[in-house]
Design a protein around this motif. Structure first.
Motif, PDB file in Angstrom:
ATOM      1  N   VAL A   1      -5.425  -7.034  -0.727  1.00  0.00           N
ATOM      2  CA  VAL A   1      -6.887  -6.793  -0.234  1.00  0.00           C
ATOM      3  C   VAL A   1      -7.640  -8.136   0.281  1.00  0.00           C
TER       4      VAL A   1
ATOM      5  N   ALA B   1      -1.641  -7.396  -5.410  1.00  0.00           N
ATOM      6  CA  ALA B   1      -2.673  -6.627  -5.054  1.00  0.00           C
ATOM      7  C   ALA B   1      -3.868  -7.174  -4.523  1.00  0.00           C
TER       8      ALA B   1
ATOM      9  N   THR C   1      -5.062   4.480  -6.578  1.00  0.00           N
ATOM     10  CA  THR C   1      -5.046   3.060  -6.518  1.00  0.00           C
ATOM     11  C   THR C   1      -4.776   2.593  -4.941  1.00  0.00           C
ATOM     12  N   HIS C   2      -4.031   3.579  -4.203  1.00  0.00           N
ATOM     13  CA  HIS C   2      -4.006   3.115  -2.759  1.00  0.00           C
ATOM     14  C   HIS C   2      -5.080   3.087  -1.916  1.00  0.00           C
TER      15      HIS C   2
ATOM     16  N   LEU D   1       0.910  -1.249   0.087  1.00  0.00           N
ATOM     17  CA  LEU D   1      -0.056   0.127  -0.036  1.00  0.00           C
ATOM     18  C   LEU D   1       1.015   1.403   0.048  1.00  0.00           C
TER      19      LEU D   1
ATOM     20  N   LEU E   1      -6.810  -0.117  -2.604  1.00  0.00           N
ATOM     21  CA  LEU E   1      -6.208  -1.334  -1.908  1.00  0.00           C
ATOM     22  C   LEU E   1      -6.181  -1.304  -0.274  1.00  0.00           C
TER      23      LEU E   1
END
Length: 451
Positions: free
Chosen positions: A69, A65, A22-23, A4, A26
């Protein structure tokens, strides 16, 4: 740093055109992570080529990724027509020994297969609620170039380049990797066209991309392609219609046939998005705010305007009109239920991409746009501080500073949604404005100093 932090530091945003940091995605916990490799916009060719050229990196970034998650399954969605790419991905999934987690699934060649809610349904059978996002049904979605950038972030490489397709009525359609901040005109000229006086350029795909009013812009992290057409092309004329003319045309000819609604991708997923009702409200000046709220369910795929309407009217404009009006009054649509089921008629109303391309008058231009080795080396790049969803990046450099390619030049404002930005070339900071940071390339800076 964990993944992250690396993604946040690298400044990764959705490369499919939305630009969502995108962070932030996530930070969720999901049952599925989905790779959007549909690339459903006609003529664009970036994602399919990246998956063929960098399958290992994309799979590794996607897997990382997905694990972060907490997903139990990572599903790669790609149109079945890309048989060679599908075969490459499946072979590399097995070679990397991630087949128990990562799976390649084939999508139908329809528009808009790349709409994230359509993608979620095609890959999982789940319907994202009205006005909702995929995480509400246990899914996180990322684009294939975004997954590639996640891999690079894991080896400490920030986002300083992006891939662009240039297609349309051009001698040489192509796809190219360029530094973020490159002048768009420098890329367009590689198509073999020098004089653009009789041309118009669409920023993005022909369905959702807007007409460019000027060719003086610069590439951002979320740029995906440019479609060049003659100014008299049907699509250019359609996209160039003024708001007032669209209103007059809608009022003069809409017969409430419902075709715009019956083929709406969100309506077919069970949502209450009904463009024909927005046309009715606009044409007859209806004031029922409750009835107007469904306009906020529009994903602006433009299928209603560019394919469905038999009279060539502007239903999407009606949706946008009411969306804007409601936003000004801070009125939000509230779903009346939480569970949604796709309509039974959906399977009979899916739009094949080839039919769409023919309707748009793009069949002569539906050609490969191969990745080129040509290198674009702009003298000055203009790094936008607003190339993502959220607050603009705050400059952390000053005019006159020397920066190396990959060096962070802008940070996320404290407590805000945003993304970092980095120098895409080495050189001197020559200008800092509210919307951009300009960098002059190192060799030019040196020659000016020596001169």
């Amino acid at each position: 740093m964990n993944l992250l932090d690396m993604v946040k530091e690298a400044g990764i945003v959705g490369a499919g055109g939305a630009g969502f940091p995108t962070h932030v995605k996530l930070q969720a916990k999901a049952e599925y992570i989905l790779l959007n490799g549909a690339e459903c916009e006609p003529l664009l060719r970036v994602d399919q080529q990246l998956m063929a050229l960098f399958p290992d990196e994309i799979i590794k970034g996607f897997e990382a990724a997905g694990k972060f998650v907490g997903a139990s399954k990572a599903l790669i969605g790609i149109k079945g027509k890309h048989k060679k790419v599908v075969a490459i991905l499946r072979e590399r999934v097995e070679a990397l020994q991630v087949g128990d987690f990562v799976e390649v699934r084939e999508l139908p060649d329809i528009y808009p297969a790349g709409d994230e809610q359509v993608l979620v349904y095609e890959l999982t059978g789940r319907v994202v609620p009205e006005a909702g996002i995929p995480i509400q049904v246990g899914c996180v979605v990322m684009n294939s170039e975004t997954a590639l950038n996640v891999y690079y972030a894991s080896i400490q490489q920030p986002v300083i380049q992006t891939y662009i397709t240039v297609a349309g009525d051009v001698p040489k359609p192509f796809t190219i990797k360029v530094p973020v901040g490159t002048p768009i005109i420098d890329i367009l000229k590689l198509s073999g066209i020098e004089d653009f006086d009789n041309c118009a350029v669409i920023d993005g795909g022909p369905m959702m991309g807007p007409m460019m009013s000027s060719l003086d812009g610069y590439v951002t992290k979320k740029s995906k392609g440019f479609v060049i057409l003659k100014k008299d092309h049907y699509l250019v004329r359609k996209k160039s219609v003024s708001i007032e003319l669209a209103k007059r045309v809608n009022r003069s000819a809409c017969e409430q046939c419902r075709m715009c609604t019956d083929m709406c991708p969100r309506y077919l997923l069970g949502h209450e998005m009904q463009p024909h009702k927005m046309m009715r409200a606009l044409n007859y000046a209806l004031t029922d705010v409750e009835g107007q709220k469904i306009a906020q369910l529009c994903c602006q795929c433009n299928l209603c305007e560019l394919f469905s309407c038999p009279a060539g009217l502007y239903p999407k404009f009606a949706n946008i009109h009411f969306k804007g009006k409601l936003a000004e009054e801070n009125i939000r649509y509230t779903p009346k239920k939480s569970d949604f089921i796709a309509r039974k008629s959906r399977e009979y109303r899916l739009l094949p991409s080839k039919r769409l391309i023919a309707r748009l008058g793009l069949s002569p231009f539906d050609k490969p746009a191969p990745m080129t080795e040509a290198e674009v080396k702009p003298e000055v790049v203009y790094i936008s501080t607003r190339q993502h969803v959220g607050a603009p990046a705050v400059p952390i450099v000053s005019v006159g500073d020397y920066v190396e390619a990959g060096q962070k030049i802008g940070k996320i404002p404290e407590g805000s949604l945003g993304a970092t930005i980095h120098a895409s070339i080495s050189g001197n900071i020559v200008e800092i404005e509210k919307d951009f940071i300009a960098i002059r390339r190192d060799e030019y800076a040196k020659s000016n100093r020596n001169g």
